[in-house]
Design a protein around this motif. Structure first.
Motif, PDB file in Angstrom:
ATOM      1  N   THR A   6       0.824  -1.209   0.000  1.00 19.35           N
ATOM      2  CA  THR A   6       0.000   0.000   0.000  1.00 19.35           C
ATOM      3  C   THR A   6       0.860   1.262   0.000  1.00 19.35           C
ATOM      4  N   PRO A   7       0.279   2.416  -0.368  1.00 23.58           N
ATOM      5  CA  PRO A   7       1.004   3.688  -0.274  1.00 23.58           C
ATOM      6  C   PRO A   7       1.477   3.972   1.154  1.00 23.58           C
ATOM      7  N   LEU A  33       5.389  -3.188   9.373  1.00 27.14           N
ATOM      8  CA  LEU A  33       4.714  -4.460   9.636  1.00 27.14           C
ATOM      9  C   LEU A  33       3.208  -4.248   9.827  1.00 27.14           C
ATOM     10  N   ARG A  34       2.848  -3.158  10.498  1.00 30.41           N
ATOM     11  CA  ARG A  34       1.418  -2.878  10.706  1.00 30.41           C
ATOM     12  C   ARG A  34       0.711  -2.556   9.394  1.00 30.41           C
ATOM     13  N   GLU A  35       1.403  -1.831   8.509  1.00 30.59           N
ATOM     14  CA  GLU A  35       0.780  -1.381   7.263  1.00 30.59           C
ATOM     15  C   GLU A  35       0.811  -2.436   6.163  1.00 30.59           C
ATOM     16  N   LYS A  44       6.971 -14.049   3.300  1.00 33.89           N
ATOM     17  CA  LYS A  44       8.426 -13.955   3.406  1.00 33.89           C
ATOM     18  C   LYS A  44       8.856 -12.592   3.928  1.00 33.89           C
ATOM     19  N   LEU A  45       8.216 -11.539   3.409  1.00 36.51           N
ATOM     20  CA  LEU A  45       8.559 -10.183   3.830  1.00 36.51           C
ATOM     21  C   LEU A  45       8.171  -9.950   5.288  1.00 36.51           C
ATOM     22  N   GLN A  46       7.032 -10.511   5.708  1.00 38.10           N
ATOM     23  CA  GLN A  46       6.621 -10.396   7.103  1.00 38.10           C
ATOM     24  C   GLN A  46       7.653 -11.037   8.025  1.00 38.10           C
ATOM     25  N   ALA A  47       8.108 -12.227   7.642  1.00 38.33           N
ATOM     26  CA  ALA A  47       9.104 -12.935   8.458  1.00 38.33           C
ATOM     27  C   ALA A  47      10.403 -12.135   8.541  1.00 38.33           C
ATOM     28  N   ILE A  53      12.908  -6.418  13.204  1.00 44.80           N
ATOM     29  CA  ILE A  53      12.404  -5.763  14.410  1.00 44.80           C
ATOM     30  C   ILE A  53      13.105  -6.316  15.650  1.00 44.80           C
ATOM     31  N   SER A  54      13.270  -7.624  15.681  1.00 49.27           N
ATOM     32  CA  SER A  54      13.961  -8.249  16.807  1.00 49.27           C
ATOM     33  C   SER A  54      15.390  -7.743  16.928  1.00 49.27           C
ATOM     34  N   LYS A  55      16.074  -7.656  15.793  1.00 48.74           N
ATOM     35  CA  LYS A  55      17.450  -7.152  15.799  1.00 48.74           C
ATOM     36  C   LYS A  55      17.479  -5.678  16.194  1.00 48.74           C
TER      37      LYS A  55
END
Length: 332
Positions: A6-7, A33-35, A44-47, A53-55
């Motif tokens: 999304t934009p 991640l929210r958007e 794959k991109l979510q993972a 984020i963890s790093k």
């Protein structure tokens, strides 16, 4: 399956590319991640984002512990219509170029490593200002980590080639090789790598400097033969000023921004001295956010004067895409 990002995600992604601190990176990654649309095409991109984020959380904690008594270099806030970072090898003329295009007064000397810390200046272009930052030289052995953050967070990088020296080609190649192992790269356009969100590419101009010195043209030809680069090229003499107006205009155009002038409902004239700038394709609601967060939250409509509206003062909604030199009167 296509990701169909999304934009809002793209906007968060651009903010992440410009992040200058671990805290900024973490905030942008979480927003991305929210958007992000949640479907099979983005698994794959979510993972990858979750791993980033963890790093980033670990980096934030590490930065907090290391902050006490640690000199992390100067923090240079973004200003003006955009940010441009000047990079290159020793004696390429970076400080001279900054002094020519802005009112900054960096130390300029004929010996290497005169610039030890980044130094900003503001380059005028018509009624707006563009931030330029001079940086310490990049060599095969030396790369100030601050430079990577500045390049990553810039709208444009100016890679200077010393065309006045026989060592210029080696110096430029050394700088490029030093950047290769990093997550900050130079390219014809700015973007994030789709396979690795942490890998950032920054739009770059190749600037051949010291064109006034003997043998400069021949060295440029040799560079193009032995080290071909897919960057837009400019030829200048920072010392004597030749070619600088073309470079100045190209710098501003590369930012791809529009100027918007605001007008108070109680005033007859707009404020033409201090336009707001935003990326081409930006909306009235984004203008309201630049003016004040509360104005964006309470936005009702805006009256617009400009070439793209049917009549002067036409009432428009927040999703109206503004054009260069539009005058807007926001009602909240």
């Amino acid at each position: 399956m296509p990701a169909n990002l999304t934009p809002q995600y793209k906007k968060a992604e651009e903010a992440y590319r410009r992040a200058q601190s671990p805290e900024d990176e973490l905030r942008c990654l979480e927003l991305m991640l929210r958007e992000m649309p949640k479907h099979k095409g983005t698994d794959k991109l979510q993972a990858e984002l979750k791993a980033k984020i963890s790093k980033a959380k670990g980096d934030v904690e590490h930065a907090k512990k290391a902050k006490k008594g640690h000199h992390a270099g100067p923090h240079i806030p973004r200003q003006g219509a955009g940010r441009v970072t000047i990079i290159g090898g020793p004696n390429a003329g970076k400080s001279q170029l900054l002094a020519r295009l802005t009112r900054a007064t960096p130390e300029i000397a004929p010996y290497p490593f005169t610039t030890r810390e980044p130094q900003p200046g503001m380059m005028p272009w018509e009624d707006v200002q563009v931030q330029l930052i001079d940086t310490p030289p990049i060599t095969a052995d030396v790369l100030d980590p601050t430079v990577l953050g500045l390049v990553r967070g810039s709208d444009l990088a100016l890679l200077l080639f010393d065309a006045g020296s026989d060592d210029g080609i080696d110096s430029l190649q050394a700088a490029l090789e030093r950047l290769k192992p990093t997550k900050t790269r130079l390219a014809k356009e700015s973007y994030l790598d789709e396979e690795d969100v942490g890998l950032s590419y920054t739009q770059t101009f190749l600037v051949h400097n010291k064109l006034d010195l003997p043998g400069a043209e021949e060295r440029i030809v040799l560079l193009q033969e032995f080290c071909p680069l897919d960057f837009r090229e400019f030829r200048i003499s920072a010392e004597h000023g030749s070619g600088l107006e073309d470079l100045r205009n190209a710098i501003y155009q590369s930012l791809d921004v529009v100027r918007v002038y605001t007008k108070l409902p109680t005033k007859k004239e707009a404020d033409y001295d201090r336009p707001f700038t935003l990326k081409r394709g930006g909306t009235l609601l984004e203008v309201a956010e630049l003016v004040h967060r509360d104005m964006a939250a309470n936005f009702k409509y805006a009256r617009v004067w400009g070439a793209a509206v049917l009549a002067p003062g036409t009432q428009m909604k927040g999703d109206y895409v503004v054009h260069d030199k539009d005058v807007v009167e926001i009602h909240a």
